[in-house]
Structures are given as C-alpha cells and as structure tokens.
Motif scaffolding. Sequence first.
Motif, PDB file in Angstrom:
ATOM      1  N   VAL A 642      -9.253   2.870  30.444  1.00 61.55           N
ATOM      2  CA  VAL A 642      -8.888   1.465  30.242  1.00 61.55           C
ATOM      3  C   VAL A 642      -9.616   0.578  31.242  1.00 61.55           C
ATOM      4  N   ARG A 643      -9.766  -0.675  30.836  1.00 61.45           N
ATOM      5  CA  ARG A 643     -10.434  -1.623  31.700  1.00 61.45           C
ATOM      6  C   ARG A 643      -9.436  -2.143  32.738  1.00 61.45           C
ATOM      7  N   LEU A 644      -9.926  -2.250  33.963  1.00 64.70           N
ATOM      8  CA  LEU A 644      -9.075  -2.773  35.024  1.00 64.70           C
ATOM      9  C   LEU A 644      -9.350  -4.270  35.154  1.00 64.70           C
ATOM     10  N   ASP A 645      -8.326  -5.102  34.839  1.00 68.62           N
ATOM     11  CA  ASP A 645      -8.498  -6.552  34.928  1.00 68.62           C
ATOM     12  C   ASP A 645      -8.238  -7.021  36.352  1.00 68.62           C
ATOM     13  N   LEU A 646      -9.267  -7.596  36.928  1.00 66.34           N
ATOM     14  CA  LEU A 646      -9.179  -8.037  38.328  1.00 66.34           C
ATOM     15  C   LEU A 646      -9.596  -9.499  38.438  1.00 66.34           C
ATOM     16  N   PRO A 647      -9.241 -10.144  39.527  1.00 65.72           N
ATOM     17  CA  PRO A 647      -9.679 -11.536  39.698  1.00 65.72           C
ATOM     18  C   PRO A 647     -11.179 -11.651  39.985  1.00 65.72           C
ATOM     19  N   ILE A 648     -11.866 -10.539  40.115  1.00 66.36           N
ATOM     20  CA  ILE A 648     -13.329 -10.561  40.314  1.00 66.36           C
ATOM     21  C   ILE A 648     -13.962  -9.797  39.153  1.00 66.36           C
ATOM     22  N   PRO A 649     -15.191 -10.150  38.790  1.00 65.19           N
ATOM     23  CA  PRO A 649     -15.813  -9.482  37.632  1.00 65.19           C
ATOM     24  C   PRO A 649     -16.438  -8.133  38.011  1.00 65.19           C
ATOM     25  N   ALA A 650     -15.594  -7.201  38.443  1.00 62.96           N
ATOM     26  CA  ALA A 650     -16.127  -5.918  38.894  1.00 62.96           C
ATOM     27  C   ALA A 650     -16.411  -4.969  37.725  1.00 62.96           C
ATOM     28  N   GLY A 651     -15.757  -5.188  36.586  1.00 59.75           N
ATOM     29  CA  GLY A 651     -16.015  -4.383  35.400  1.00 59.75           C
ATOM     30  C   GLY A 651     -15.746  -2.912  35.582  1.00 59.75           C
ATOM     31  N   ILE A 652     -14.567  -2.595  36.087  1.00 59.83           N
ATOM     32  CA  ILE A 652     -14.245  -1.188  36.352  1.00 59.83           C
ATOM     33  C   ILE A 652     -13.404  -0.605  35.223  1.00 59.83           C
ATOM     34  N   ILE A 653     -13.805   0.543  34.756  1.00 59.40           N
ATOM     35  CA  ILE A 653     -13.045   1.276  33.739  1.00 59.40           C
ATOM     36  C   ILE A 653     -12.338   2.439  34.441  1.00 59.40           C
ATOM     37  N   VAL A 654     -11.046   2.572  34.132  1.00 62.31           N
ATOM     38  CA  VAL A 654     -10.272   3.610  34.823  1.00 62.31           C
ATOM     39  C   VAL A 654      -9.993   4.763  33.866  1.00 62.31           C
ATOM     40  N   ILE A 655     -10.301   5.961  34.297  1.00 59.89           N
ATOM     41  CA  ILE A 655      -9.989   7.163  33.517  1.00 59.89           C
ATOM     42  C   ILE A 655      -8.958   7.958  34.301  1.00 59.89           C
ATOM     43  N   ASP A 656      -7.806   8.118  33.691  1.00 61.56           N
ATOM     44  CA  ASP A 656      -6.696   8.764  34.401  1.00 61.56           C
ATOM     45  C   ASP A 656      -6.638  10.242  34.049  1.00 61.56           C
ATOM     46  N   ILE A 657      -6.739  11.093  35.046  1.00 57.43           N
ATOM     47  CA  ILE A 657      -6.651  12.534  34.771  1.00 57.43           C
ATOM     48  C   ILE A 657      -5.289  13.085  35.167  1.00 57.43           C
ATOM     49  N   GLY A 658      -4.380  12.229  35.514  1.00 57.34           N
ATOM     50  CA  GLY A 658      -3.021  12.702  35.804  1.00 57.34           C
ATOM     51  C   GLY A 658      -2.326  11.912  36.871  1.00 57.34           C
ATOM     52  N   GLY A 659      -1.451  11.010  36.461  1.00 58.14           N
ATOM     53  CA  GLY A 659      -0.626  10.276  37.418  1.00 58.14           C
ATOM     54  C   GLY A 659      -1.313   9.118  38.093  1.00 58.14           C
ATOM     55  N   GLY A 660      -2.515   8.762  37.615  1.00 59.71           N
ATOM     56  CA  GLY A 660      -3.249   7.686  38.267  1.00 59.71           C
ATOM     57  C   GLY A 660      -2.868   6.307  37.791  1.00 59.71           C
ATOM     58  N   LEU A 661      -2.213   6.244  36.613  1.00 65.35           N
ATOM     59  CA  LEU A 661      -1.768   4.965  36.085  1.00 65.35           C
ATOM     60  C   LEU A 661      -0.262   5.021  35.896  1.00 65.35           C
ATOM     61  N   SER A 662       0.406   3.923  36.174  1.00 67.32           N
ATOM     62  CA  SER A 662       1.862   3.957  36.104  1.00 67.32           C
ATOM     63  C   SER A 662       2.378   3.736  34.683  1.00 67.32           C
TER      64      SER A 662
END
Lengths: 853, 122
Positions: A642-662
Amino acid sequence: MQNGLSGYLQSILNTFRGRKSRPLPFERLFELFRLVLAGNNKAIELITDMGDTLGGDYLFDITYIRRVYAGLSEAIRGSLMNFEELTLQRYSGLPASFTRIDRQIWRMICDQGPSDADPVLFYEDISWDMTSSVGGKNAHLAEVKNNLKLPIPEAFVITVRAFEELIELNDLDGKIGLIGNDSLIPDADTGELYERILHAELPPSVSHAIDMAMDRIKTRCSEACFLSVRSSAEEEDGEYSFAGQFETILNVPLEINAVKDAYKKVVASLFSPRSIAYQKLVGMIPGRLKMAVGCMLMIDPVSSGVVYTAQPSDDRNALLIVAAWGLGTSVVDGSVDADHYVVEKTEDLEIMEKKIGTKASMFVTLASGGIAQTETPVEMRARPCLTAAQIRELAILSMQIEQYYRKSQDIEWAIDSSGKLFILQSRPLRMQKSVKARSADMVPHEEQILMKDRGTAVQRGVGSGRVFVLHHMDDLARFPKGAVLVSKYDSSNFIRVMPYASAILTDTGTSASHMASLCREFRIPTAVNTKDATAVLRHGQEVTVAIDDEGRMTVYDSIIRELRGDGYQDPAQMEDIYEYRKKKYILKHIAPLNLIDPLQDNFTIEGCKTLHDILRFMHEKSVMELVEKARYGCMVARHAAVRLDLPIPAGIIVIDIGGGLSSSGNTEGISLDQVASEPLRGIIRGMIYPGIWRSEAVALKAHDFLSSMMRMPDITADNAELVGYNIAVVSRQYVNLSVRFGYHFSTIDCYCSDIDRNNHIYFRFSGGATDITKRSRRIQLIADILKEYGFNINTKGDIVICRLSNLGKGQIMTILDQLGRLLSYTRQLDAVLHNDSAVRHYTDKFLTGDYTV
Amino acid sequence: MSNGHNIMIIDDEKIVGDMARLSLEQDDYEVETFLNAEPALKRLEEKDFDVIVTDYKMKGIDGMEVLRTVKQFHPAIKVIMITAFANLDTAIEALRGDVHDFFPKPVKIKELKASIRRALEN
C-alpha cells in the motif's frame, strides 16, 4: 490503484527474476533470519554462562562443561542449518570451519589427543588450530609464517601422532603412566625412561615420513644444510612457557641418523628431572604431556637474540631488544653480557636506551655439526651487534607480530651473514605479575643494607631466607626449602628448586633468559646481572631481598619480617591451578571475538577462530542477505502493498510481511498512524520533521546539470540497482527501506527489538546529480554525521555504507529519526557543497539541529 | 595463619578440590582434599574436621555413603553435599540423611563459604 501498484511491483520483480534465480520467498527468508538470530542468541547466552562459571567464582566440573557445551554446539549447529538455507549455501566453508573448532573443543573436553594428523607436517600445511598436533610453539610460528608472510626458515614438524606411535611401538605407556606416582623416585624412574627413548625404535611410518621431509627440505638448500631440532610440547608456549625445560639440538646435519637421534633426544627430555619438576610445579600430572618436535633449517647467524615487545616491567610503550654475537644461546642461557636496546613504539621508532654489553663469549656453529662456545674476538666485544637499520627492521617485524596476536610477544631472531633477518620463535610474553613490594626507603636502618640498586630486576617482590651460594649444579639437590639462591650464572635448571626458593640473585644473566621467564611465571623475586652477589653474600647468611615497583633491588642483612609482612606475599590465584587453567583454556576456542569489523580483510570464514567468530560471521552475513534481497524486491506480491500517504511527496510503498501495519493494507493508501512497524515509524518521523524537507529546487550549476544529463542513461538502462522505486518491506520490528530521491539511492535496513544484540542498522547511500567531487563531498558529510552516532563507516567514491549493531531499542529509534532527517536533508545538498569547508559547515549545522540550506 | 577450622573436600574431579582448597585457604581454613572417599574416611580417624564438602556421585563410596558414615561415627561434623546431578530426589535423600546443605554444581564459591560459616556457627 491497487492493480496499478501490483503491476508496478510485478514489473520490478520481473526485472530481477530475469537477472537471477531467487527461489526463497521473502517471508521464508525473514523467518530464517529470525531463526538464525534466535539460535545465535541462545549460543551467546550459553557462552556468557560458561564465561561466568569458569571465571573463578564457581566450583565446576567437567560434567558441567560437557552439558553446557553440548547445548552450545547444538544451538550453533541449528543456526548454521538455517544460515545455509538463508544464504543458499553461499558460505559453504562455514560448517567445516565450525566442525573443526567443535571437534577440537570436544577433544579438549574429553582429554583426547589428536587422531588424524600426519606424523610429519610442513609449516605451510599447519594452521593456528593444530596446537594439539604440532604443539603450541610450532602452531604459533607457522601462523606467523603463513598469515603474516614473515621471514621464517623452512621447517617441518614431527607431530604428536608420531610421538604416540613411538611410545606405543616401544611399549612405554605403562612406564610413563607411573611417572605421576609420587611413591616412585622420579629421577631414577625418569632416567630409565629417558634412556629407553634414546634407544627406541622409530615406527616405520614415522621414519618414512621423516625421510620424505628431509628429501623435500634438501631441495630447498643450495649447499650443505643443517637443522635446529626443537621441542614443541602440546601446551608449550600456550598457558605454560616450559622455558628452557626441554632439549634443543642446534646445527644437526641433514643426515637421517643425526636427525632421528636428535628427535629422540628432544622427546626424551620430556622426562628429564627438570621437566618433571616443572610439570609438577604447575600442577600437571607428569606423563600426560605429549611432544611434537620442530625441525627448522638452521641459520648460521652473525648476531641473534630476543625481542620483548613490551618491557617485562609492564611498560607497553617500548620494546626491548637483547642481542649478542653468534647464536642466541648466550642470550637465552644468560651466559653473556649482551647488548640492550629500548625502542619507543611510535612511528619514529626512536632508540630510547642503548647499552652495549661486553660480550666476552659467543656460540658458533661448527662445520661438522653442533655448536661451540668461543671467546669473542676482542675487536668485536664492545661493538654493537645491530645497526640502527637492523634495530628498526627488527622492531617493525616484532610489532607486526604483536599487533597480529594483540598480545605482547617474546621473539627469538637471527641475522645471517647476508644481513637477512629471520624470526625463529614467538610466544606470548609473560609480564611481571604485580606484587606488593614495600619501597626500600621504608626500612629505617641503612646499616642493614648489603646490596642496593644492583643488577636488572626480573620479578618484583620480597623474599627472605638463608643464602645458598651455588657452586655446582649438583648442589641443587641440597637446596634447603625457603633459601635465597645466589649463583654466578643463571640457568633454567633452577626450576628444580623454584618451588622452594624465596628469591634468586645471579652475578650475570639477562632479563631475557629462560630462567628469567620462569621466575616471572612463578613470581619468584629475582634480579640478574648483579655483578657480585656471590662475593657480597655469605653462604648461610640470613637475608631479605626486596625488589620494588621501580625495579630497584635491595638486599638486607637478616630476615626483616615487617618488609615481608602479610600484605606482601603474593596470594595464590585461581589461574595458578593447572586443572582450572586447562579447563578455562577451552573458553579460548569459544569466547574471544576476532571478527570485529566487517570492513576488515579478516572478516572471512578463514578468519573464524572461535565459535563467537562463527556466530558473528553468521549474524553479519544474515543481515546482508536480508538487506540485499529486500533491496532487490524479492518479496512476493501476495503481501499487502500500500501507498504511504505523507505530508511530503516521498512516494513510499509499504509491503507488510507480518505485523508491520496496524490495519488491513487493502486500501489505496494508509497514514503513518496505521504503520505498526516501529523502525519505519522512526525513519518517517525524521523525514517529515518540520522544515527538513525542502520543496524548492536547488539551482544546479552548468557542469552539474551536464553531469546529471550524462548520468541519465544509467537510470533508464536495464540496470537493476538503478531502477527508481521507494519501497519499505516491514514487519513490526523490521524495515528495509529502499528509496530513490532524484539521483541518489538509499537503503536503510533495520531490526529493532527488545534484545540489544539482535538489533542492527545498515545504511547505504550512493549517487547524485552533481559531479563526482560534490557527490563525494555529500558522502563525506553523511559519513561525518553518522560517525557521531557510532556507525562503522566505509566510503568509496560516491557510495557510503554504514553499519551499527548491538544497540538498545531506544538508541536505535533515536538514530533512525536522525537517519530519516538525513535522507530529507541531503536530497539536494550536493549542489551546494562547493568546497570542502562547506562539508564541515553543513555537518555542524545538521548536528546542532539547524536544517536550513 | 589458620583460623582453627579444618575442612575436608571429597570430589573425584581434581579441579573441584583444587579450587575449593585455594578459595578456603584464602579465608585461612585448613583444607585437605581427596579424590575418593575411602582414604578420606580413614583420615577422619586421624584428624578432627569441622566440615566435609563431598561430591554426591563418585566411584566406590558415594556421597550418601560418606554422609551416613560421618553421621554414625563423627556426628559433630557438618556435611555439605555438592552434585552435578541435582534433582529433587537426591536433595530429599540428602536432607533426610541430615546433610547441612546441598548445592547443585556449578557452586558459587561465595555461597559455599557462607554455608561453611553457618555450619561452624551452629
């Protein structure tokens, strides 16, 4: 968008799948990584437990060692299996390395000798861990030859296995077994053994192996050559010096019978009365020790001697060179007033002290074999044995050996007629052990002083008793318990009375002799080269010998109990117990860490000398495996991305392999609040720190612009490392963040848990839009900043790799915050780094929290 | 200078006796060590000891046999048992035999010394 993301990831994955087969899914890699860490943790805990228990505060027995070591061995074996799978067996030599160390430790635990060594081994085939086969002295010297490539003459070793075969063939087992029996008269008993070994038949396999070795060594001599045949008992120069206790036969002609006879003489000396006395003195059971024998091409030296890389008085800033003409025999037996040079251990190697001895005699080799003592030609006596250049060369070589072993060394050397320097022996230097000796000034009665400030102190301390002036070696048999031994010469034969001697004084001798080593080992107050102790002190006279911390020797008339009072006796230490030292020695193959810095050349499988090294190696390479595979996107698309929405345009995609996202990642984008991965949260918090992300572009100068244009093809090329993507692979305690901002690329890999030793941060930064000089300046700036946080840093051109491990969670989180800030801060910083002083300027600004550019 | 108390150590591993002797001698105890129980029990006929520290599992006469013999013929001597094979059964067996203290190996020397001091106070 979800499809878009998956498609994007798929395209990345396809890029890499085309490059290299990576059969393991990332979740399996991560599981293996955690299993390796878990196994390593268990092993480290057991090592710590053993270290504590064997530290001297506990009574323990071999059952304890066996039980704990079995658990340790099992834990490491399990870790290795997981490590092999994790790394696709890329480090295939590691299990063999572990097995070698493990086998050696089991042998020590089970008190077994070597079983698989050849009867003869050349130095080039000997490694550091073959002590039980070739003896401590040979293993040590072979390591110096093979790893440091220092000038050591050609040599082979007749191993412990040959010794065992010799004893078995000649049916000497039973006789040797009786040696330890106190009810026997040792001298008579050992005398018979000595004779039987001298006349023993060599086993055919041993005899053949010696023949072959001699043939081989002959091919390396240009003319008639000779050997020095020296002892190397299993524990010699390890925990015990055995200085001068065994036979050394010098200048043995390279003839079959001569070499074999010399071999048997050296082996027989294991059972000489003085050797038995030494073994008993250190608490060994005589008869248990086994002997290897080193045969080294003889150097016919112009001068020889000894180097102590620290002064025996415990001054580690200077080294001491003792030199004499001819063979070194006169130095180690203390029979000559030798030259002494004290050299400061700095780059300049300044000679701080020079004392030229009288060198009245010297030992020389004879053309027919053997050696002889002769008078030194008069014109040579007062002439220094060494030139300034030779002193320097010797000091450099000695410091190399000391640096390699990270321990002060006692080195024997020789210089041949062509001026070539050879190292003949190197062993750990026994420093003076601290004993409380009251200053001579504290004694009120001057008239009681018989001798003052004479000679060279060998061992500090206080001893008193009746003087026993030794005129002949046979008189040692009548040496009374508690007497002060006074002799014209020094001799390692004094070992026979050392258990009973209160102090030793000699007229001649050097602090570099075998006897001096033994006196330090057994802490007997000793001074040598007093010139006239035998003349000043009367046989039977009661005296007190006091050698203070500054090495000043005073002899008082009568026994002065106040000087010797309770606090002045050196208390016995746990380390003095043979069985304790022997068991504790096992730890030396387990606990020390030699692989400290992954950036050093020795961070290799071959560099693994202990089990701790194996664990360290596995940990470092496991981290790198994870870093590389996450960086190359070897995760599977079935994980939430999933895309991480931040106040800066960092454009980071997060891939969770276990417990990394709530919460479920099946939404288009998530906020920072939904990130449960603590290390990722730490980095992001830093990246979005108010004012640190500059949105306006920094103007590029013309050549920077050109440089960035020139670099464009790299980025668009089918080059895996340069494909732009900002991906964070996360679990609750882990993050691998790969980002490309503009033209530079960064990776942060971090594991952050409650167990300090599991934690690590790996940071890699490379590239940029400007020319190489400015990019390198930015690298320097990053390195300077991260040095402040204790990172281990390696920079090369425009790449910097920083590593940090074994930190508490709180510290890790603080550093991740700073790394996040650094990522944002440095995005376009290279463009303003016009000169080197700008590096210092912006480094200071960052470290003081001023992020303006 | 001796503190006047005699301690006997019986353990078939030399290292245990050697380490115990060194540690206790530093506190001025008179210490004698034995690698097996038979000569140790004979020695009790010749010299008075205050405390015996014995291993539980030994070849020949084991620690429990030492305990029984001492309690029968020298009841004033306190016995401290140490063992590498500690379990509840061995501990109960030793306590029933009136052992003063029972330690699994490895034994913290400080605790052993404290136990010896307690034994001497009683």
